[in-house]
Design a protein around this motif. Structure first.
Motif, PDB file in Angstrom:
ATOM      1  N   GLY A 136     -45.914 -29.179  22.199  1.00  0.00           N
ATOM      2  CA  GLY A 136     -46.701 -30.372  21.903  1.00  0.00           C
ATOM      3  C   GLY A 136     -48.007 -29.995  21.215  1.00  0.00           C
ATOM      4  O   GLY A 136     -48.758 -29.157  21.707  1.00  0.00           O
ATOM      5  N   TRP A 137     -48.282 -30.622  20.081  1.00  0.00           N
ATOM      6  CA  TRP A 137     -49.518 -30.383  19.339  1.00  0.00           C
ATOM      7  C   TRP A 137     -50.182 -31.716  19.021  1.00  0.00           C
ATOM      8  O   TRP A 137     -49.506 -32.746  18.930  1.00  0.00           O
ATOM      9  N   PRO A 138     -51.500 -31.727  18.807  1.00  0.00           N
ATOM     10  CA  PRO A 138     -52.175 -32.957  18.377  1.00  0.00           C
ATOM     11  C   PRO A 138     -52.003 -33.168  16.880  1.00  0.00           C
ATOM     12  O   PRO A 138     -51.307 -32.407  16.201  1.00  0.00           O
ATOM     13  N   ALA A 139     -52.652 -34.207  16.355  1.00  0.00           N
ATOM     14  CA  ALA A 139     -52.680 -34.402  14.904  1.00  0.00           C
ATOM     15  C   ALA A 139     -53.511 -33.284  14.285  1.00  0.00           C
ATOM     16  O   ALA A 139     -54.622 -33.006  14.735  1.00  0.00           O
ATOM     17  N   LEU A 140     -52.974 -32.626  13.266  1.00  0.00           N
ATOM     18  CA  LEU A 140     -53.617 -31.447  12.691  1.00  0.00           C
ATOM     19  C   LEU A 140     -53.697 -31.554  11.176  1.00  0.00           C
ATOM     20  O   LEU A 140     -52.967 -32.322  10.537  1.00  0.00           O
ATOM     21  N   THR A 141     -54.601 -30.767  10.606  1.00  0.00           N
ATOM     22  CA  THR A 141     -54.820 -30.763   9.158  1.00  0.00           C
ATOM     23  C   THR A 141     -54.481 -29.390   8.593  1.00  0.00           C
ATOM     24  O   THR A 141     -54.304 -28.431   9.340  1.00  0.00           O
ATOM     25  N   PRO A 142     -54.413 -29.258   7.267  1.00  0.00           N
ATOM     26  CA  PRO A 142     -54.184 -27.939   6.667  1.00  0.00           C
ATOM     27  C   PRO A 142     -55.354 -27.004   6.957  1.00  0.00           C
ATOM     28  O   PRO A 142     -56.462 -27.444   7.278  1.00  0.00           O
ATOM     29  N   VAL A 143     -55.120 -25.721   6.801  1.00  0.00           N
ATOM     30  CA  VAL A 143     -56.158 -24.729   7.087  1.00  0.00           C
ATOM     31  C   VAL A 143     -57.385 -24.957   6.212  1.00  0.00           C
ATOM     32  O   VAL A 143     -58.518 -24.716   6.638  1.00  0.00           O
ATOM     33  N   SER A 144     -57.203 -25.463   5.011  1.00  0.00           N
ATOM     34  CA  SER A 144     -58.326 -25.690   4.098  1.00  0.00           C
ATOM     35  C   SER A 144     -59.238 -26.808   4.568  1.00  0.00           C
ATOM     36  O   SER A 144     -60.407 -26.882   4.165  1.00  0.00           O
ATOM     37  N   GLU A 145     -58.736 -27.705   5.424  1.00  0.00           N
ATOM     38  CA  GLU A 145     -59.531 -28.844   5.886  1.00  0.00           C
ATOM     39  C   GLU A 145     -59.932 -28.736   7.352  1.00  0.00           C
ATOM     40  O   GLU A 145     -60.681 -29.563   7.859  1.00  0.00           O
ATOM     41  N   SER A 146     -59.448 -27.723   8.036  1.00  0.00           N
ATOM     42  CA  SER A 146     -59.710 -27.596   9.459  1.00  0.00           C
ATOM     43  C   SER A 146     -61.054 -26.929   9.704  1.00  0.00           C
ATOM     44  O   SER A 146     -61.428 -25.988   9.003  1.00  0.00           O
ATOM     45  N   PRO A 147     -61.822 -27.403  10.718  1.00  0.00           N
ATOM     46  CA  PRO A 147     -63.084 -26.737  11.039  1.00  0.00           C
ATOM     47  C   PRO A 147     -62.885 -25.312  11.532  1.00  0.00           C
ATOM     48  O   PRO A 147     -63.764 -24.475  11.397  1.00  0.00           O
ATOM     49  N   LEU A 148     -61.725 -25.028  12.113  1.00  0.00           N
ATOM     50  CA  LEU A 148     -61.355 -23.682  12.546  1.00  0.00           C
ATOM     51  C   LEU A 148     -59.939 -23.403  12.039  1.00  0.00           C
ATOM     52  O   LEU A 148     -59.042 -24.210  12.253  1.00  0.00           O
ATOM     53  N   PRO A 149     -59.734 -22.279  11.368  1.00  0.00           N
ATOM     54  CA  PRO A 149     -58.383 -21.986  10.852  1.00  0.00           C
ATOM     55  C   PRO A 149     -57.304 -22.030  11.931  1.00  0.00           C
ATOM     56  O   PRO A 149     -56.186 -22.466  11.676  1.00  0.00           O
ATOM     57  N   GLN A 150     -57.668 -21.600  13.162  1.00  0.00           N
ATOM     58  CA  GLN A 150     -56.659 -21.568  14.222  1.00  0.00           C
ATOM     59  C   GLN A 150     -56.301 -22.957  14.736  1.00  0.00           C
ATOM     60  O   GLN A 150     -55.388 -23.103  15.542  1.00  0.00           O
TER      61      GLN A 150
END
Length: 323
Positions: A184-198
């Motif tokens: 189970g994961w939350p809503a996520l963005t690409p690495v380029s838009e994420s505040p933390l790459p992980q």
């Protein structure tokens, strides 16, 4: 020929922070998965009523009204929303793995339910340690939820989000010979838009794929889609997929910008064969060097022992006054 099991991963948005509407959508998706031949359908982390992404972007003062609404729209385990979902599982004869923000009196927990095809709750677990700022909103759990349940479809387990980054948590699940896992994961963005790459979709898919390889299990990854326009950049984040025990995607892909169901027909014999080469809790382990102790004791905050004697309870208003 070895029989296969069809599983489905949700790729959709909840009706954000609207418990009643998201419950209705959940029931519809369960019916759709069953109509598509699935015997198990998996939902993302905190699908009910949606992942509270505002905790990452606003200060606590700005969050107060949002938190109040979020809490009001988080279901209780014995509430009518969970009952409706259990009834849908029973009506359609399908196992449901559900992520929810569980409201337990004054606290919220990032929980997962494994609901059998008969509507029974086979496992109720809570995220062991909410991630970073999630700890400002959600409580922690004890080890009682680190369980794999034996079902007619195989040995099924589930973890949330960064529990897939905790080696000891994963090993505790592998040790129970898990065959089908829901990540189970939350809503996520690409690495380029994420505040933390992980925290990006790409990294979370990598962790899910690694889990399949390490555990020799099929890993179902549902996708909680983001609202708004689905540009190519956003679509490059998390997408629903099912990984096989060799780490390859075995599901029929769905366009990342499209809501729907991702299906896979899985053969548990493939997982057993994968462990012939690397069984992390069998022939490829070294118990003489490494040992892990997992305390799965349920630990309530308060133990109320004994019961009030009926003789000590006043029977009338006069007795109550005199008491």
């Amino acid at each position: 020929m070895t029989p296969t099991t069809r599983v489905a991963a949700i790729q959709a948005q909840p009706v954000w922070f609207d418990l009643a509407a998201t419950t209705d959508k959940t029931v519809d998706l369960i019916a759709g998965a069953s109509a598509g031949g699935a015997e198990l359908v998996a939902f993302p982390e905190t699908w009910l009523p949606g992942y509270p992404a505002f905790i990452w972007s606003q200060n606590i003062g700005e969050q107060v009204p949002l938190i109040a609404n979020y809490r009001a729209n988080s279901p209780a385990l014995d509430g009518p929303e969970i009952e409706a979902i259990r009834e849908a599982a029973k009506q359609h004869g399908i196992m449901v793995v559900l992520g929810l923000s569980e409201r337990d009196h004054g606290s919220l927990y990032m929980s997962q339910l494994i609901i059998g095809a008969d509507g029974a709750i086979l496992l109720h677990r809570r995220k062991l340690k909410p991630t970073h700022v999630e700890r400002a909103l959600f409580g922690e759990s004890d080890g009682s939820g680190l369980q794999v349940v034996d079902t007619p479809l195989g040995r099924v387990g589930a973890l949330n989000c960064w529990e897939h980054m905790q080696p000891l948590v994963k090993f505790a699940m592998y040790a129970q010979h898990e065959e089908i896992h829901v990540a189970g994961w939350p809503a996520l963005t690409p690495v380029s838009e994420s505040p933390l790459p992980q925290l990006s979709g790409e990294v979370c898919l990598t962790l899910s794929r690694t889990y399949a390889l390490e555990g020799g299990a099929f890993v179902i990854v549902p996708n909680q889609m983001l609202p708004g326009d689905r540009t190519d950049a956003v679509a490059a984040g998390l997408s629903a997929v099912v990984y096989g025990p060799d780490g390859t995607a075995v599901s029929t892909p769905l366009d990342p910008g499209t809501e729907g169901l991702v299906y896979a027909d899985i053969d548990l014999a493939v997982g057993s064969f994968a462990k012939v080469f690397a069984d992390p809790v069998g022939h490829y382990s070294r118990p003489d060097v490494f040992q892990l102790t997992v305390d799965r004791t349920a630990r309530p905050v308060v133990r109320l022992e004994g019961a009030a004697s009926p003789e000590s309870i006043p029977d009338t208003d006069e007795e109550l006054v005199s008491a």
